[in-house]
Design a protein around this motif. Structure first.
Motif, short mmCIF file in Angstrom:
data_model
loop_
_atom_site.label_atom_id
_atom_site.label_comp_id
_atom_site.label_asym_id
_atom_site.label_seq_id
_atom_site.Cartn_x
_atom_site.Cartn_y
_atom_site.Cartn_z
N VAL A 110 0.84 -1.21 0.00
CA VAL A 110 0.00 0.00 0.00
C VAL A 110 0.87 1.25 0.00
N ASP A 111 1.93 1.25 0.83
CA ASP A 111 2.83 2.41 0.89
C ASP A 111 3.53 2.63 -0.45
N ALA A 112 3.89 1.53 -1.11
CA ALA A 112 4.53 1.65 -2.42
C ALA A 112 3.56 2.25 -3.43
N MET A 113 2.29 1.83 -3.38
CA MET A 113 1.28 2.38 -4.29
C MET A 113 1.04 3.87 -4.01
N VAL A 114 1.04 4.24 -2.73
CA VAL A 114 0.87 5.66 -2.37
C VAL A 114 2.07 6.46 -2.86
N THR A 115 3.29 5.87 -2.76
CA THR A 115 4.49 6.54 -3.26
C THR A 115 4.37 6.83 -4.76
N ILE A 116 3.99 5.80 -5.52
CA ILE A 116 3.81 5.97 -6.96
C ILE A 116 2.70 6.98 -7.24
N GLY A 117 1.58 6.84 -6.53
CA GLY A 117 0.44 7.72 -6.74
C GLY A 117 0.75 9.17 -6.45
N SER A 118 1.58 9.43 -5.42
CA SER A 118 1.90 10.82 -5.06
C SER A 118 2.71 11.50 -6.16
N VAL A 119 3.66 10.75 -6.77
CA VAL A 119 4.47 11.34 -7.84
C VAL A 119 3.63 11.51 -9.11
N VAL A 120 2.73 10.56 -9.38
CA VAL A 120 1.81 10.70 -10.52
C VAL A 120 0.92 11.92 -10.32
N LEU A 121 0.44 12.13 -9.10
CA LEU A 121 -0.39 13.29 -8.79
C LEU A 121 0.39 14.59 -9.03
N LEU A 122 1.65 14.61 -8.61
CA LEU A 122 2.51 15.77 -8.87
C LEU A 122 2.62 16.02 -10.37
N TRP A 123 2.85 14.97 -11.12
CA TRP A 123 3.00 15.07 -12.58
C TRP A 123 1.74 15.62 -13.22
N LEU A 124 0.57 15.12 -12.79
CA LEU A 124 -0.70 15.57 -13.35
C LEU A 124 -0.99 17.03 -13.00
N CYS A 125 -0.65 17.44 -11.77
CA CYS A 125 -0.89 18.83 -11.35
C CYS A 125 -0.05 19.82 -12.15
N LEU A 126 1.13 19.37 -12.61
CA LEU A 126 2.04 20.25 -13.35
C LEU A 126 1.79 20.22 -14.85
N PHE A 127 0.99 19.26 -15.32
CA PHE A 127 0.95 18.97 -16.74
C PHE A 127 0.47 20.15 -17.59
N ARG A 128 -0.47 20.96 -17.08
CA ARG A 128 -1.05 22.01 -17.91
C ARG A 128 -0.16 23.24 -18.03
N ASP A 129 0.34 23.76 -16.90
CA ASP A 129 1.09 25.02 -16.98
C ASP A 129 2.43 25.00 -16.24
N CYS A 130 2.89 23.81 -15.81
CA CYS A 130 4.20 23.67 -15.15
C CYS A 130 4.33 24.54 -13.90
N VAL A 131 3.22 24.78 -13.20
CA VAL A 131 3.25 25.57 -11.97
C VAL A 131 2.41 24.88 -10.91
N LEU A 132 3.00 24.70 -9.72
CA LEU A 132 2.24 24.22 -8.57
C LEU A 132 1.64 25.42 -7.87
N GLN A 133 0.33 25.47 -7.77
CA GLN A 133 -0.35 26.59 -7.15
C GLN A 133 -0.91 26.18 -5.79
N ARG A 134 -1.50 27.17 -5.10
CA ARG A 134 -1.98 26.92 -3.73
C ARG A 134 -2.99 25.77 -3.69
N MET A 135 -3.90 25.72 -4.66
CA MET A 135 -4.91 24.66 -4.66
C MET A 135 -4.26 23.29 -4.80
N ASN A 136 -3.20 23.19 -5.61
CA ASN A 136 -2.46 21.92 -5.72
C ASN A 136 -1.88 21.52 -4.37
N GLY A 137 -1.33 22.52 -3.66
CA GLY A 137 -0.78 22.25 -2.34
C GLY A 137 -1.82 21.73 -1.38
N VAL A 138 -3.01 22.31 -1.43
CA VAL A 138 -4.12 21.87 -0.57
C VAL A 138 -4.49 20.42 -0.90
N ILE A 139 -4.54 20.09 -2.20
CA ILE A 139 -4.85 18.72 -2.63
C ILE A 139 -3.81 17.75 -2.08
#
Length: 314
Positions: A271-300
């Motif tokens: 489960v921890d390994a899946m969360v590790t992979i999922g967290s980096v995928v989430l980071l990748w998806l949040c950056l995909f549109r404009d390459c900027v992490l914004q406050r709402m991304n941080g809250v997510i």
């Protein structure tokens, strides 16, 4: 009276630890950014190497020392927990404080690479429930390949560095960086020890302490360094620090430890390994549109960690 003095002493140590952390991160970021400018090295490369390895020193020290003492079973938990915290808590807090912009090369190469090696680690762990020496060698070969990629990035002139202001000599910048990382590591040790002592005094369980104070404490160098770097406008160092730390933790730390002794990968780490992979995928998806992490991304990110934490508790 002794009880109150103990509490007061630990509170003072806690404050001293945070002062070390903040000042150390300030000097470390300034020194690393200055070195990058002096030698024409992109800040992203500095973030992915020197800063990432420096702030990952606590995780590396804990894992390698444990392996030499025959306790390699803590390595995977230490690495997976640290990598989850790096993305969800550290980038979460950093992007709540300020927008964090990243280079397209990070989006296209470094983050997908971090996802890939997280998957590889999981596959290695599931085949035999341990990371063998041969698999450790494979991880170290991948690490060497990543270092070569960074070298090629530097000499090709991608991600051009800032102009050198010429105010400090190379020797002073190196000393500033070394003193900074020493303060960061020492500060995190003091904070973890004093916070753990206070938690024990107030009757908190060892399990709770391990899942919260100690886990976050070993990631304090990354947290403070990334937050300071982002507020100083050194976003490349901030994002490079986190992505680089995750890559360093998996490829170098697990690779080295598995050469010393095969690293157990218990079934409950899945489960921890899946969360590790999922967290980096989430980071990748949040950056995909404009390459900027914004406050709402941080809250997510922070809410995602809250969900994971609730899972750990229950």
């Amino acid at each position: 009276m002794d009880y109150l003095m103990t509490i007061l002493l630990q509170l003072v140590l806690l404050v001293v630890g945070f002062v070390f952390l903040v000042k150390g991160a300030d000097w470390f970021v300034d020194g690393a950014a200055g070195i990058a400018a002096k030698f024409g090295i992109p800040q992203l490369v500095i973030g992915l190497t020197i800063v990432a390895m420096g702030t990952s020193a606590p995780e590396a020290a804990v894992s390698i020392t444990a392996a030499t003492q025959g306790s390699a079973d803590i390595t995977i938990g230490n690495i997976l927990g640290s990598n989850i915290l790096n993305v969800l808590i550290i980038l979460g807090i950093t992007s709540v404080i300020t927008n964090v912009a990243v280079k397209k090369s990070t989006l296209k190469v470094e983050i997908p690479f971090a996802i890939a090696i997280s998957v590889i680690l999981t596959v290695f762990g599931l085949t035999g429930n341990r990371i063998t020496r041969a698999e450790g060698i494979a991880l170290l070969i991948l690490f060497a390949g990543f270092m070569y990629y960074l070298y090629r990035m530097t000499i090709s002139g991608e991600n051009a560095p800032e102009e050198d202001d010429g105010e400090k000599s190379v020797v002073k910048l190196i000393l500033l960086s070394i003193i900074g990382v020493i303060l960061i590591i020492k500060g995190s040790d003091i904070v973890v020890d004093s916070a753990s002592e206070l938690a024990s005094i107030f009757g908190m369980s060892q399990r709770f302490i391990a899942l919260t104070i100690v886990a976050l404490g070993t990631s304090l160098p990354e947290l403070v360094t990334s937050a300071v770097a982002a507020t100083k406008g050194k976003a490349d160092i901030a994002i490079g620090n986190i992505v680089g730390s995750n890559i360093f933790n998996i490829l170098f730390v697990v690779g080295i430890v598995s050469l010393i002794i095969p690293v157990p990968f218990a079934a409950n780490f899945m489960v921890d390994a899946m969360v590790t992979i999922g967290s980096v995928v989430l980071l990748w998806l949040c950056l995909f549109r404009d390459c900027v992490l914004q406050r709402m991304n941080g809250v997510i990110f922070l809410l995602a960690y809250l969900g994971y934490f609730i899972y750990l508790i229950f």
